[in-house]
Design a protein around this motif. Sequence first.
Motif, PDB file in Angstrom:
ATOM      1  N   ARG A  38       0.833  -1.207   0.000  1.00  0.00           N
ATOM      2  CA  ARG A  38       0.000   0.000   0.000  1.00  0.00           C
ATOM      3  C   ARG A  38       0.861   1.247   0.000  1.00  0.00           C
ATOM      4  O   ARG A  38       2.015   1.224   0.449  1.00  0.00           O
ATOM      5  CB  ARG A  38      -0.954  -0.005   1.189  1.00  0.00           C
ATOM      6  N   VAL A  48       2.311  -4.950   3.086  1.00  0.00           N
ATOM      7  CA  VAL A  48       1.254  -5.219   4.047  1.00  0.00           C
ATOM      8  C   VAL A  48       1.184  -6.702   4.393  1.00  0.00           C
ATOM      9  O   VAL A  48       1.132  -7.065   5.569  1.00  0.00           O
ATOM     10  CB  VAL A  48      -0.099  -4.758   3.484  1.00  0.00           C
ATOM     11  N   VAL A  64      -0.685  -4.313  10.685  1.00  0.00           N
ATOM     12  CA  VAL A  64      -1.969  -4.932  10.320  1.00  0.00           C
ATOM     13  C   VAL A  64      -2.166  -6.295  10.959  1.00  0.00           C
ATOM     14  O   VAL A  64      -3.234  -6.896  10.816  1.00  0.00           O
ATOM     15  CB  VAL A  64      -2.112  -5.059   8.786  1.00  0.00           C
ATOM     16  N   MET A  83      -9.787  -7.338   5.445  1.00  0.00           N
ATOM     17  CA  MET A  83      -9.331  -6.255   6.317  1.00  0.00           C
ATOM     18  C   MET A  83     -10.436  -5.927   7.313  1.00  0.00           C
ATOM     19  O   MET A  83     -11.515  -5.472   6.908  1.00  0.00           O
ATOM     20  CB  MET A  83      -8.974  -5.028   5.480  1.00  0.00           C
ATOM     21  N   LEU A  86     -10.745  -1.671  10.549  1.00  0.00           N
ATOM     22  CA  LEU A  86      -9.975  -0.700   9.773  1.00  0.00           C
ATOM     23  C   LEU A  86      -9.825   0.611  10.517  1.00  0.00           C
ATOM     24  O   LEU A  86     -10.730   1.053  11.258  1.00  0.00           O
ATOM     25  CB  LEU A  86     -10.632  -0.478   8.422  1.00  0.00           C
ATOM     26  N   ASP A  90      -5.106   3.213   7.720  1.00  0.00           N
ATOM     27  CA  ASP A  90      -5.073   2.193   6.674  1.00  0.00           C
ATOM     28  C   ASP A  90      -5.426   2.778   5.309  1.00  0.00           C
ATOM     29  O   ASP A  90      -5.327   2.082   4.291  1.00  0.00           O
ATOM     30  CB  ASP A  90      -6.063   1.058   6.989  1.00  0.00           C
ATOM     31  N   TYR A  94      -4.015   0.362  -2.496  1.00  0.00           N
ATOM     32  CA  TYR A  94      -3.528  -0.990  -2.257  1.00  0.00           C
ATOM     33  C   TYR A  94      -3.259  -1.669  -3.598  1.00  0.00           C
ATOM     34  O   TYR A  94      -4.108  -1.666  -4.490  1.00  0.00           O
ATOM     35  CB  TYR A  94      -4.557  -1.793  -1.462  1.00  0.00           C
TER      36      TYR A  94
END
Length: 124
Positions: A38, A48, A64, A83, A86, A90, A94
Amino acid sequence: EVLLVESGGGLVQPGGSLRLSCEASGFTFDDYAIGWIRQAPGKEREGVSCITTSDGSTWYADSVKGRFTISRDNAKNTVYLQMNSLKPEDTAIYYCAAGLNTAQAMGDMVGGYWAQGTQVTVSS
């Protein structure tokens, strides 16, 4: 033609969930590790998560871990990034990437294939 097509990005409130998908074609998917990278405005690119080919081992960035889950369905040539929980931090574009090794899949080595990117925005 090699293609990596992402879907699933969008706008979500803090604490919400999104699932990103990355569907591959044009190469032998089973032979490639797949990573999610990302980039937020004004920040460096960040790896990530990654999933390997052989035993499906996974790796997550500390930022994460416990919130994101990567998985792959080789029958569908697709990798997913679930995900949860969040946070505004974030928010980023991506990208999924395919590589013959994890370094390529995480964008740390030249080579491999990249998708076009999908925007994830976490905001109330």
